[in-house]
Design a protein around this motif. Structure first.
Motif, PDB file in Angstrom:
ATOM      1  N   ASP A 135       0.818  -1.204   0.000  1.00  0.00           N
ATOM      2  CA  ASP A 135       0.000   0.000   0.000  1.00  0.00           C
ATOM      3  C   ASP A 135       0.855   1.258   0.000  1.00  0.00           C
ATOM      4  N   LEU A 136       1.989   1.218   0.689  1.00  0.00           N
ATOM      5  CA  LEU A 136       2.888   2.365   0.677  1.00  0.00           C
ATOM      6  C   LEU A 136       3.436   2.617  -0.724  1.00  0.00           C
ATOM      7  N   MET A 137       3.862   1.552  -1.407  1.00  0.00           N
ATOM      8  CA  MET A 137       4.407   1.712  -2.753  1.00  0.00           C
ATOM      9  C   MET A 137       3.347   2.187  -3.735  1.00  0.00           C
ATOM     10  N   ALA A 138       2.114   1.714  -3.560  1.00  0.00           N
ATOM     11  CA  ALA A 138       1.033   2.082  -4.476  1.00  0.00           C
ATOM     12  C   ALA A 138       0.399   3.414  -4.114  1.00  0.00           C
ATOM     13  N   ASN A 139       0.862   4.013  -3.016  1.00  0.00           N
ATOM     14  CA  ASN A 139       0.315   5.288  -2.552  1.00  0.00           C
ATOM     15  C   ASN A 139      -1.197   5.195  -2.358  1.00  0.00           C
ATOM     16  N   GLU A 140      -1.614   4.076  -1.758  1.00  0.00           N
ATOM     17  CA  GLU A 140      -3.014   3.864  -1.449  1.00  0.00           C
ATOM     18  C   GLU A 140      -3.193   3.800   0.065  1.00  0.00           C
ATOM     19  N   PRO A 141      -4.412   4.041   0.563  1.00  0.00           N
ATOM     20  CA  PRO A 141      -4.627   3.974   2.008  1.00  0.00           C
ATOM     21  C   PRO A 141      -4.193   2.618   2.557  1.00  0.00           C
ATOM     22  N   SER A 142      -3.387   2.645   3.580  1.00  0.00           N
ATOM     23  CA  SER A 142      -2.852   1.404   4.132  1.00  0.00           C
ATOM     24  C   SER A 142      -3.962   0.532   4.701  1.00  0.00           C
ATOM     25  N   VAL A 143      -3.768  -0.790   4.584  1.00  0.00           N
ATOM     26  CA  VAL A 143      -4.731  -1.712   5.199  1.00  0.00           C
ATOM     27  C   VAL A 143      -4.816  -1.469   6.702  1.00  0.00           C
ATOM     28  N   LEU A 144      -3.751  -0.930   7.278  1.00  0.00           N
ATOM     29  CA  LEU A 144      -3.762  -0.647   8.718  1.00  0.00           C
ATOM     30  C   LEU A 144      -4.734   0.477   9.054  1.00  0.00           C
ATOM     31  N   LEU A 145      -5.013   1.358   8.079  1.00  0.00           N
ATOM     32  CA  LEU A 145      -5.871   2.504   8.326  1.00  0.00           C
ATOM     33  C   LEU A 145      -7.311   2.256   7.904  1.00  0.00           C
ATOM     34  N   ARG A 146      -7.587   1.095   7.310  1.00  0.00           N
ATOM     35  CA  ARG A 146      -8.968   0.754   6.990  1.00  0.00           C
ATOM     36  C   ARG A 146      -9.722   0.456   8.282  1.00  0.00           C
ATOM     37  N   PRO A 147     -11.022   0.738   8.306  1.00  0.00           N
ATOM     38  CA  PRO A 147     -11.767   0.550   9.563  1.00  0.00           C
ATOM     39  C   PRO A 147     -11.909  -0.907   9.985  1.00  0.00           C
ATOM     40  N   GLU A 148     -11.915  -1.843   9.003  1.00  0.00           N
ATOM     41  CA  GLU A 148     -12.139  -3.237   9.379  1.00  0.00           C
ATOM     42  C   GLU A 148     -10.935  -3.809  10.136  1.00  0.00           C
ATOM     43  N   ILE A 149     -11.225  -4.806  10.957  1.00  0.00           N
ATOM     44  CA  ILE A 149     -10.182  -5.486  11.735  1.00  0.00           C
ATOM     45  C   ILE A 149      -9.179  -6.131  10.784  1.00  0.00           C
ATOM     46  N   TYR A 150      -7.880  -5.929  11.033  1.00  0.00           N
ATOM     47  CA  TYR A 150      -6.842  -6.492  10.157  1.00  0.00           C
ATOM     48  C   TYR A 150      -5.752  -7.188  10.976  1.00  0.00           C
ATOM     49  N   ILE A 151      -4.968  -6.401  11.711  1.00  0.00           N
ATOM     50  CA  ILE A 151      -3.864  -6.976  12.478  1.00  0.00           C
ATOM     51  C   ILE A 151      -4.376  -7.979  13.510  1.00  0.00           C
ATOM     52  N   THR A 152      -5.531  -7.685  14.108  1.00  0.00           N
ATOM     53  CA  THR A 152      -6.081  -8.593  15.115  1.00  0.00           C
ATOM     54  C   THR A 152      -6.345  -9.979  14.540  1.00  0.00           C
ATOM     55  N   ALA A 153      -6.752 -10.040  13.270  1.00  0.00           N
ATOM     56  CA  ALA A 153      -7.003 -11.339  12.642  1.00  0.00           C
ATOM     57  C   ALA A 153      -5.728 -12.167  12.585  1.00  0.00           C
ATOM     58  N   ALA A 154      -4.617 -11.533  12.186  1.00  0.00           N
ATOM     59  CA  ALA A 154      -3.332 -12.238  12.152  1.00  0.00           C
ATOM     60  C   ALA A 154      -2.882 -12.606  13.560  1.00  0.00           C
ATOM     61  N   LEU A 155      -3.106 -11.728  14.503  1.00  0.00           N
ATOM     62  CA  LEU A 155      -2.727 -11.982  15.894  1.00  0.00           C
ATOM     63  C   LEU A 155      -3.477 -13.186  16.455  1.00  0.00           C
ATOM     64  N   ILE A 156      -4.773 -13.255  16.189  1.00  0.00           N
ATOM     65  CA  ILE A 156      -5.575 -14.371  16.688  1.00  0.00           C
ATOM     66  C   ILE A 156      -5.182 -15.672  15.986  1.00  0.00           C
ATOM     67  N   GLY A 157      -4.981 -15.608  14.664  1.00  0.00           N
ATOM     68  CA  GLY A 157      -4.587 -16.814  13.939  1.00  0.00           C
ATOM     69  C   GLY A 157      -3.266 -17.371  14.436  1.00  0.00           C
ATOM     70  N   ALA A 158      -2.278 -16.490  14.618  1.00  0.00           N
ATOM     71  CA  ALA A 158      -0.981 -16.925  15.138  1.00  0.00           C
ATOM     72  C   ALA A 158      -1.118 -17.443  16.558  1.00  0.00           C
ATOM     73  N   GLY A 159      -1.969 -16.788  17.353  1.00  0.00           N
ATOM     74  CA  GLY A 159      -2.163 -17.224  18.729  1.00  0.00           C
ATOM     75  C   GLY A 159      -2.837 -18.578  18.821  1.00  0.00           C
ATOM     76  N   VAL A 160      -3.836 -18.816  17.975  1.00  0.00           N
ATOM     77  CA  VAL A 160      -4.525 -20.106  17.983  1.00  0.00           C
ATOM     78  C   VAL A 160      -3.567 -21.224  17.567  1.00  0.00           C
TER      79      VAL A 160
END
Length: 211
Positions: A135-160
């Protein structure tokens, strides 16, 4: 090949595809597609290996990862125009890649350190950093700044995955549980718009007002 190897290759290919789709949205040439696909595909794993002190990093030891990224970039270059909504495909492929890569990153972190905490961190980092770079290279809004849950999904998957592994669950089952948990959270966030409450208080003063 082991299950983790398949997850590794699948995660690379899926993230590479999202990078190439971002290049298609910017109407870049074939070299641009290859660059976006490669950086997105190997970005998260590269940071993971550097954090774990595993050098040379994985794609230097096994150039097949670069080949996978390039093949994916070429395929998307010639087929992206067939997709009606490339951004929708991008975010769903990103969700699948995140699900596979959070497990892969956690497994490598656990194998390298034996620490469940580090495993969760490396799983989350591996699954999200490639998308951030894209997203940084494409100069588009980062997935981190989108309202939907993102990092938490990876955190839960890794935790499980890590928790199941520590409890003695077989690798195949632990991997499936971790990937399914991550995709359920991220997919639900995309489909139903799941979000966390945001900060609503008065914003801070503008820097010009302070001077």
């Amino acid at each position: 090949m082991s299950l983790l190897a398949y997850l590794d290759y699948a995660g690379i290919a899926l993230f590479a595809a999202t990078g190439a789709l971002a290049a298609s949205r910017k109407q870049l040439d074939l070299i641009g597609f290859l660059f976006f696909a490669t950086v997105t595909g190997i970005g998260g794993g590269t940071v993971r290996d550097i954090v774990l002190g595993r050098v040379p990093v994985f794609w230097v030891l096994n150039p097949a990862y670069i080949v996978i990224c390039c093949i994916t970039g070429v395929v998307v270059f010639f087929t992206a125009h067939l997709v009606e909504s490339r951004y929708r495909l991008l975010i769903w492929l990103d969700a699948i890649g995140l699900s596979a890569y959070c497990v892969m990153g956690a497994a490598k972190g656990l194998a390298a350190t034996g620490s469940p905490t580090i495993a969760v961190v490396t799983g989350t980092l591996t699954a999200t950093f490639g998308g951030v770079l894209r997203d940084l290279m494409a100069n588009e809004p980062s997935v981190l700044l989108r309202p939907e849950i993102y990092i938490t999904a990876a955190l839960i998957g890794a935790g499980v995955f890590t928790g199941a592994t520590e409890l003695g669950v077989p690798l195949y089952a632990a991997s499936a549980l971790g990937a399914a948990a991550a995709f359920a959270i991220r997919g639900g966030a995309l489909w139903f718009g799941w979000t966390f409450p945001t900060y609503r208080h008065r914003p801070g003063r503008h820097p010009d007002d302070v001077m």
